[in-house]
Scaffold this active site. Structure first.
Site, PDB file in Angstrom:
ATOM      1  N   PRO A  91      -4.714 -96.867  44.181  1.00 33.92           N
ATOM      2  CA  PRO A  91      -5.785 -97.377  45.030  1.00 33.92           C
ATOM      3  C   PRO A  91      -6.546 -98.564  44.455  1.00 33.92           C
ATOM      4  CG  PRO A  91      -6.369 -95.243  44.091  1.00 33.92           C
ATOM      5  CD  PRO A  91      -4.915 -95.458  43.808  1.00 33.92           C
ATOM      6  N   ASN A  92      -6.845 -99.478  45.351  1.00 35.68           N
ATOM      7  CA  ASN A  92      -7.654-100.680  45.090  1.00 35.68           C
ATOM      8  C   ASN A  92      -6.947-101.740  44.265  1.00 35.68           C
ATOM      9  OD1 ASN A  92     -10.039 -99.673  46.470  1.00 35.68           O
ATOM     10  ND2 ASN A  92     -10.177 -98.194  44.799  1.00 35.68           N
TER      11      ASN A  92
ATOM     12  N   ARG B  98     -11.104-108.143  43.083  1.00 39.55           N
ATOM     13  CA  ARG B  98     -11.814-106.919  42.702  1.00 39.55           C
ATOM     14  C   ARG B  98     -12.319-107.041  41.268  1.00 39.55           C
ATOM     15  NH1 ARG B  98      -8.885-101.356  40.793  1.00 39.55           N
ATOM     16  NH2 ARG B  98     -10.802-100.172  40.593  1.00 39.55           N
TER      17      ARG B  98
ATOM     18  N   TYR C 153     -10.766-107.099  35.784  1.00 41.49           N
ATOM     19  CA  TYR C 153      -9.349-106.981  36.118  1.00 41.49           C
ATOM     20  C   TYR C 153      -8.616-108.321  36.205  1.00 41.49           C
ATOM     21  CZ  TYR C 153     -10.588-102.152  37.171  1.00 41.49           C
ATOM     22  OH  TYR C 153     -11.027-100.849  37.082  1.00 41.49           O
TER      23      TYR C 153
ATOM     24  N   ASN D 209       0.543 -97.179  37.491  1.00 41.93           N
ATOM     25  CA  ASN D 209      -0.900 -97.351  37.366  1.00 41.93           C
ATOM     26  C   ASN D 209      -1.519 -96.602  38.541  1.00 41.93           C
ATOM     27  OD1 ASN D 209      -3.549 -98.016  37.122  1.00 41.93           O
ATOM     28  ND2 ASN D 209      -3.228-100.228  36.872  1.00 41.93           N
TER      29      ASN D 209
ATOM     30  N   ALA E  34      -7.784 -94.963  39.973  1.00 40.78           N
ATOM     31  CA  ALA E  34      -8.784 -93.889  39.844  1.00 40.78           C
ATOM     32  C   ALA E  34      -8.165 -92.493  39.906  1.00 40.78           C
ATOM     33  CB  ALA E  34      -9.858 -94.045  40.922  1.00 40.78           C
TER      34      ALA E  34
ATOM     35  N   HIS F 251      -7.760 -90.162  36.855  1.00 44.56           N
ATOM     36  CA  HIS F 251      -8.836 -89.316  36.321  1.00 44.56           C
ATOM     37  C   HIS F 251      -9.119 -88.092  37.191  1.00 44.56           C
ATOM     38  CE1 HIS F 251      -9.198 -93.005  34.103  1.00 44.56           C
ATOM     39  NE2 HIS F 251      -9.570 -93.668  35.179  1.00 44.56           N
TER      40      HIS F 251
ATOM     41  N   ASP G 143       1.452 -83.432  38.484  1.00 47.38           N
ATOM     42  CA  ASP G 143       2.555 -82.500  38.750  1.00 47.38           C
ATOM     43  C   ASP G 143       3.807 -83.248  39.208  1.00 47.38           C
ATOM     44  OD1 ASP G 143       1.091 -80.334  37.984  1.00 47.38           O
ATOM     45  OD2 ASP G 143       0.713 -79.570  40.001  1.00 47.38           O
TER      46      ASP G 143
ATOM     47  N   GLU H 190       2.587 -94.518  31.831  1.00 45.04           N
ATOM     48  CA  GLU H 190       1.256 -94.729  32.427  1.00 45.04           C
ATOM     49  C   GLU H 190       0.733 -96.075  31.950  1.00 45.04           C
ATOM     50  OE1 GLU H 190      -1.595 -91.715  31.268  1.00 45.04           O
ATOM     51  OE2 GLU H 190      -3.292 -92.905  31.996  1.00 45.04           O
TER      52      GLU H 190
ATOM     53  N   HIS I 269      -2.461 -99.197  32.390  1.00 50.41           N
ATOM     54  CA  HIS I 269      -3.753 -99.641  32.924  1.00 50.41           C
ATOM     55  C   HIS I 269      -3.995-101.072  32.473  1.00 50.41           C
ATOM     56  CE1 HIS I 269      -4.722 -95.566  34.120  1.00 50.41           C
ATOM     57  NE2 HIS I 269      -4.276 -95.176  32.939  1.00 50.41           N
ATOM     58  N   LEU I 270      -4.631-101.833  33.339  1.00 51.46           N
ATOM     59  CA  LEU I 270      -5.012-103.203  32.972  1.00 51.46           C
ATOM     60  C   LEU I 270      -6.094-103.176  31.893  1.00 51.46           C
ATOM     61  CD1 LEU I 270      -5.085-104.128  36.674  1.00 51.46           C
ATOM     62  CD2 LEU I 270      -3.782-105.493  35.060  1.00 51.46           C
TER      63      LEU I 270
ATOM     64  N   ARG J  95     -14.324 -97.365  28.450  1.00 55.02           N
ATOM     65  CA  ARG J  95     -15.214 -97.624  29.581  1.00 55.02           C
ATOM     66  C   ARG J  95     -16.096 -96.402  29.854  1.00 55.02           C
ATOM     67  NH1 ARG J  95     -11.688 -99.971  34.314  1.00 55.02           N
ATOM     68  NH2 ARG J  95     -13.777-100.061  35.233  1.00 55.02           N
TER      69      ARG J  95
ATOM     70  N   ARG K 214     -13.877 -91.988  32.710  1.00 54.23           N
ATOM     71  CA  ARG K 214     -12.528 -92.564  32.685  1.00 54.23           C
ATOM     72  C   ARG K 214     -11.760 -92.174  31.420  1.00 54.23           C
ATOM     73  NH1 ARG K 214     -12.664 -96.408  36.917  1.00 54.23           N
ATOM     74  NH2 ARG K 214     -14.810 -97.036  37.226  1.00 54.23           N
TER      75      ARG K 214
HETATM   76  C1  DQA Z   1      -7.335 -98.855  36.055  1.00 51.75           C
HETATM   77  C2  DQA Z   1      -8.438 -98.079  35.311  1.00 51.75           C
HETATM   78  C3  DQA Z   1      -9.016 -96.985  36.204  1.00 51.75           C
HETATM   79  O1  DQA Z   1     -10.053 -96.287  35.499  1.00 51.75           O
HETATM   80  C4  DQA Z   1      -9.619 -97.584  37.460  1.00 51.75           C
HETATM   81  O2  DQA Z   1     -10.063 -96.566  38.316  1.00 51.75           O
HETATM   82  C5  DQA Z   1      -8.686 -98.510  38.172  1.00 51.75           C
HETATM   83  C6  DQA Z   1      -7.843 -99.407  37.376  1.00 51.75           C
HETATM   84  C7  DQA Z   1      -6.823-100.055  35.220  1.00 51.75           C
HETATM   85  O3  DQA Z   1      -5.729-100.524  35.506  1.00 51.75           O
HETATM   86  O4  DQA Z   1      -7.508-100.524  34.312  1.00 51.75           O
HETATM   87  O5  DQA Z   1      -8.669 -98.577  39.393  1.00 51.75           O
HETATM   88  O6  DQA Z   1      -6.252 -97.984  36.278  1.00 51.75           O
END
Ligand code: DQA
Length: 148
Positions: free
Chosen positions: A10-11, A18, A23, A74, A77, A80, A87, A98, A100-101, A107, A111
């Protein structure tokens, strides 16, 4: 040729606009284009999937299990919060990295907890779009000291 599915949650479709101070300014299409180029150099095939929905992400992970050699995830959110995504990662017999940017551990306190880290083969976080690139390089790793 190994096939890897790169999954974004998401997002992340809003990357570029954003919270750019966190990011960055690159859009998801920019990032995916450079990952396609890198994959070509590394001799990997990549496909991309993004969804804002938890169930759709579970579906994509299951598809990675059936049709791909592994996935880069990735989950944003949902990292978390989502037992369903954890699963799904555990349910497939393929490695999931896994990514993350940002580095979530540095943070907000909420998180720091990842439901996914214990299910993933490894975690790459904090390197901006290069987090995905590093994960892709792991899939292409061929030296005898490699773990997979
Ligand atoms: C994220 C880190 C997450 O905590 C956050 O909710 C995101 C982006 C990252 O790529 O840094 O949406 O996954």
């Amino acid at each position: 040729m190994k096939k890897i599915l790169i999954i974004n949650g998401p997002n992340l479709n809003l990357l570029g606009q954003r919270e750019p101070e966190l990011y960055g300014r690159e859009t998801l299409s920019d990032i995916n284009e450079s990952l396609s180029r890198l994959a070509q150099k590394l001799g990997l095939a990549v496909d991309f999937f993004q969804s804002n929905g938890e169930g759709e992400l579970v579906g994509a992970i299951q598809r990675a299990g059936a049709e791909y050699d592994g996935a880069i995830l990735n989950a944003a959110a949902y990292t978390h919060t989502s037992l369903a995504i954890r699963d799904a990662v555990l349910a497939i017999a393929k490695p999931v990295v896994e990514v993350h940017l940002t580095n979530p551990a540095g943070r907000d306190g909420f998180r720091a907890k990842s439901f996914l880290s214990g299910a993933a083969v490894g975690v790459v976080a904090g390197f901006g779009p290069r987090s995905y690139a590093l994960a892709l390089q792991w899939f292409a790793w061929t030296e005898p000291t490699a773990v997979a």
